[in-house]
Scaffold this motif. Structure first.
Motif, short mmCIF file in Angstrom:
data_model
loop_
_atom_site.label_atom_id
_atom_site.label_comp_id
_atom_site.label_asym_id
_atom_site.label_seq_id
_atom_site.Cartn_x
_atom_site.Cartn_y
_atom_site.Cartn_z
N ALA A 108 0.39 -1.29 -0.09
CA ALA A 108 -0.11 0.03 -0.31
C ALA A 108 0.77 1.70 0.18
CB ALA A 108 -0.82 0.19 1.41
N LEU A 109 1.52 0.82 0.80
CA LEU A 109 2.99 2.25 0.92
C LEU A 109 3.55 2.41 -1.09
CD1 LEU A 109 4.71 4.48 1.89
CD2 LEU A 109 6.74 2.43 2.51
N VAL A 110 4.01 1.77 -1.73
CA VAL A 110 4.80 1.68 -2.45
C VAL A 110 3.06 2.52 -3.39
CG1 VAL A 110 5.17 0.98 -5.23
CG2 VAL A 110 5.86 -0.46 -2.19
N ASP A 111 2.25 1.78 -3.60
CA ASP A 111 0.93 2.79 -4.12
C ASP A 111 0.31 4.14 -4.10
OD1 ASP A 111 -0.82 1.70 -6.03
OD2 ASP A 111 -2.41 1.72 -4.37
N SER A 112 0.33 4.19 -2.73
CA SER A 112 0.17 5.92 -2.24
C SER A 112 1.25 7.04 -2.38
CB SER A 112 -0.39 5.76 -0.65
OG SER A 112 0.90 5.44 0.27
N VAL A 113 2.69 5.85 -2.67
CA VAL A 113 3.36 6.65 -2.92
C VAL A 113 3.08 7.70 -4.38
CG1 VAL A 113 5.53 7.36 -3.93
CG2 VAL A 113 5.17 6.24 -1.21
N ARG A 114 2.93 6.12 -5.39
CA ARG A 114 2.61 6.37 -6.78
C ARG A 114 1.08 7.00 -6.80
NH1 ARG A 114 1.83 2.29 -9.89
NH2 ARG A 114 2.56 2.97 -11.42
N HIS A 115 0.55 7.29 -6.39
CA HIS A 115 -0.82 8.08 -6.56
C HIS A 115 -0.52 9.66 -6.16
CE1 HIS A 115 -3.34 4.30 -6.49
NE2 HIS A 115 -3.78 5.18 -7.52
N ILE A 116 0.71 9.62 -5.32
CA ILE A 116 0.68 10.67 -4.97
C ILE A 116 1.33 11.88 -5.59
CG2 ILE A 116 2.82 10.77 -3.16
CD1 ILE A 116 1.26 12.38 -1.16
N ILE A 117 1.90 11.69 -6.57
CA ILE A 117 3.51 12.44 -7.17
C ILE A 117 2.90 12.84 -7.93
CG2 ILE A 117 5.07 11.64 -8.92
CD1 ILE A 117 6.29 9.26 -7.47
#
Lengths: 341, 323
Positions: free
Chosen positions: A200-209
């Motif tokens: 989820a961390l990786v996914d949320s970081v990808r979303h926030i960029i």
């Protein structure tokens, strides 16, 4: 020192006065708008009886000054009223939507500070050279590009063509289903990190960029221009010439003596842009389907949900005023001339 | 004969401006000897500060420099910036006209002093102790308090003392003082002059003093160079220059001092205005205003030549002793 204390007390009193007037004005405005809160509260299919009940529940049968006083009374107790549409407490709504906004806004402003200071000081040191001109073009672009247009373009490029970042929302739906984030702070990236939810961390970081990048373009341009012009001015100051003439190391002169002088106004500007983005980020939030405070505010306005509008306005005002106060203190901390006046 | 510490030879400086090339300095030539206080005197805008900035190589980027500046046997003008960093602060230092803007307002005096110390001599183990020592050398009693003060908590005279202490961190052999007392009141001026004398004696430092204060020159300086409009017109030992004036401009300058004024008499002035550096007059730059000028003055540039052993003048018709 004593004079700074009185200055601070004056500022706090002034801040309270500002907040009071904002509350009063928004209260008056929301009550002169031609709409029927009770009807919005009960919905279109309600009976007259239900409507009567709603009027009583909302206190609309009382004279306006009683409503005004009661509003203040509730406010002091931390009660911003109930949303007309969802019937949920407004404060609770704001606190639910706030972390999503804060997450991108904080990230965007941290990026802006780092990039802006680096670009701005480099540009000033290379004044009138190629690098300076390039940076100036980019920074003018940063402050003048419309964020909604830029948001669409980044979606087109990074999602549509390159396919390296997701289109919108805070988390992919499959991740939300299979690796849900346990909410602690409301910041998805931080929550995922705390709970050790790496997927989820990786996914949320990808979303926030993407949204954070789009939000950062304006403050990057702002800080770059500010730091550059201040730094150019400071580098012409006598004390820089004096330091050079007496053998101070170049790195000390540029990155300590000149930068600290140039940084204060840039921090002030960044603080204001930060406070503004809390509710002003809605264009970016809407395009990226980001469930933030901006989206919430726009919906409240469209639906004439006046307790929600009032709540957000007051919250925004308090936020803005306190950021300003914080900036004043920060400036005094950084600049002895302010502190010792 | 002992080599001079600094020798400026035929220094030309011009600036490119929007209106064209401004010829600010023309063939400036002078020397400064070991442990000597040399004054450059002239009116505002005559190129004193430009001369100083050329010597320490901090002229703005739009400047063109020709000539030679020999300092400790090396031509400063040929040094790279990276070598110049090793000269500034270490063997050559400078204090500026306005002490209130010489120090960075954002940092404590002590921090600036310590940064100067570590920049100029990284071997010093305890910069703070050395800093306090320097502060007491420039006449502070309460060194700890000054060390912990911000510049704007100090008076102008104190700021200039701090600036002098910073300039001494690298024990320079040449100290350039660009109008160090102009922004100060008379009493403080006297203290700063006293301090500069003391610096010269304790550190064996030569001083290039830039000023338009002739009283200051008389009390402090060994030799004087008079500048007019970008040229050095007369150089001589202070006493000689005051009492055996050779150049008509020097004479005009000395005559226009207020203490010469008699009752109900207007102060004598030099007629005319300064010409523009964009189109300086041909020949001697002073001839349009000079009472002694003749034809040759407008054609040829007078070179600065010795008239006696130590007295130099750049004039075709110098004054003789009794005039």
């Amino acid at each position: 020192m004593a004079s700074f204390k009185t200055y601070l007390i004056k500022r706090i009193i002034l801040a309270l006065v500002v907040i009071y007037f904002v509350i009063t004005i928004t209260f008056i405005l929301s009550h002169v708008v031609p709409s029927d809160p009770a009807e919005l509260y009960v919905g279109p299919k309600a009976t007259a009886e239900q409507r009567e009940k709603a009027i009583k529940e909302l206190g609309l049968n009382q004279p306006i000054y009683i409503q005004y006083l009661r509003y203040f009374q509730n406010l002091v107790n931390g009660d911003l009223g109930k949303s007309l549409r969802a019937h949920t407490p407004v404060l609770h709504d704001i606190l639910t939507y706030l972390p999503a906004t804060l997450e991108i806004v904080v990230l965007a402003n941290i990026v802006a500070l780092i990039v802006g200071v680096a670009f701005g000081s480099y540009s000033a040191l290379k004044k009138d050279m190629l690098a300076d001109h390039l940076i100036r073009i980019v920074s003018v672009g940063g402050v003048s590009i419309p964020s909604f247009w830029f948001a669409l373009i980044t979606q087109l490029v990074f999602f549509g063509i390159l396919g390296i970042f997701p289109l919108d929302s805070r988390l992919s739906s499959d991740i939300q289903l299979f690796n849900p984030i346990h909410t602690i702070t409301g910041f998805y990236t931080i929550d995922a990190l705390i709970t050790g939810n790496i997927v989820a961390l990786v996914d949320s970081v990808r979303h926030i960029i993407l949204p954070a990048f789009v939000l950062a373009t304006y403050p990057i341009g702002l800080v770059t221009r500010m730091v550059r012009s201040m730094m150019v001015e400071v580098l012409n100051e006598n004390y820089i010439r004096f330091a050079k003439a007496n053998g101070f190391k170049d790195n000390l002169i540029y990155y300590k003596y000149a930068l600290k002088n140039a940084l204060t106004p840039a921090l002030m500007a960044l603080g204001l842009s930060f406070a503004y983005s809390i509710t002003g980020a809605f264009l970016v939030e809407v395009i990226f389907s980001w469930p933030g405070l901006g989206t919430y505010t726009v919906n409240a306005i469209l639906e004439n949900d006046y307790p929600a509008i009032l709540g957000v306005t007051i919250f925004g005002t308090i936020f803005y005023v306190f950021i300003n106060l914080f900036l004043d203190i920060l400036q005094a901390y950084l600049d002895p001339r302010v502190r010792l006046q | 004969m002992v080599e001079p510490i600094l020798s400026v030879e035929k220094l030309d400086v011009s600036f490119s401006t929007f209106e064209g090339l401004a010829h600010v300095l023309s063939k400036v030539t002078f020397k400064i000897n070991h442990k000597e206080v040399f004054a450059l005197v002239g009116e505002t805008g005559c190129g004193k500060t430009v001369t100083a900035l050329s010597i320490i190589k901090l002229l703005p980027r739009n400047s063109y420099v020709q000539g030679r500046i020999i300092f400790n046997g090396r031509n400063i003008l040929e040094l790279k910036e990276s070598d110049m960093v090793e000269v500034r602060g270490k063997s050559m230092a400078m204090i500026l006209q306005d002490p209130s803007s010489s120090l960075n307002p954002m940092f404590k005096v002590g921090e600036q002093l310590c940064d100067a110390i570590t920049s100029n001599d990284p071997n010093i183990k305890e910069p703070k102790r050395y800093a306090l020592e320097l502060l007491s050398k420039v006449g502070f009693k309460d060194t700890e308090r000054v060390f912990n003060s911000y510049p704007n908590e100090l008076s102008g005279g104190m700021q200039q003392r701090v600036a002098i202490s910073i300039s001494l961190t690298g024990k320079p052999t040449l100290l350039i003082a660009d109008e160090p007392t102009t922004a100060l009141d008379v009493l403080t001026q006297a203290q700063i002059i006293q301090l500069l004398k003391q610096v010269r004696d304790t550190y064996s430092t030569s001083v290039l003093l830039i000023t338009h204060n002739l009283g200051l020159v008389a009390t402090l300086c060994d030799r004087v160079g008079i500048m007019y409009f970008g040229q050095v017109v007369e150089i001589g030992p202070t006493y000689d220059l005051f009492y055996n004036t050779k150049h008509p401009y020097t004479k005009g300058l000395l005559q226009s001092l207020p203490y010469n004024k008699l009752k109900n008499q207007t102060l004598p002035t030099i007629p005319g205005d300064l010409p523009s550096p964009l189109s300086p007059p041909s020949g001697c730059r002073f001839y349009p205003r000079c009472p002694r000028s003749n034809e040759s003055c407008s054609k040829d540039v007078p070179e600065i030549l010795p008239i006696t052993d130590k007295h130099y003048v750049a004039c075709f018709n110098p004054l003789s002793g009794d005039e």
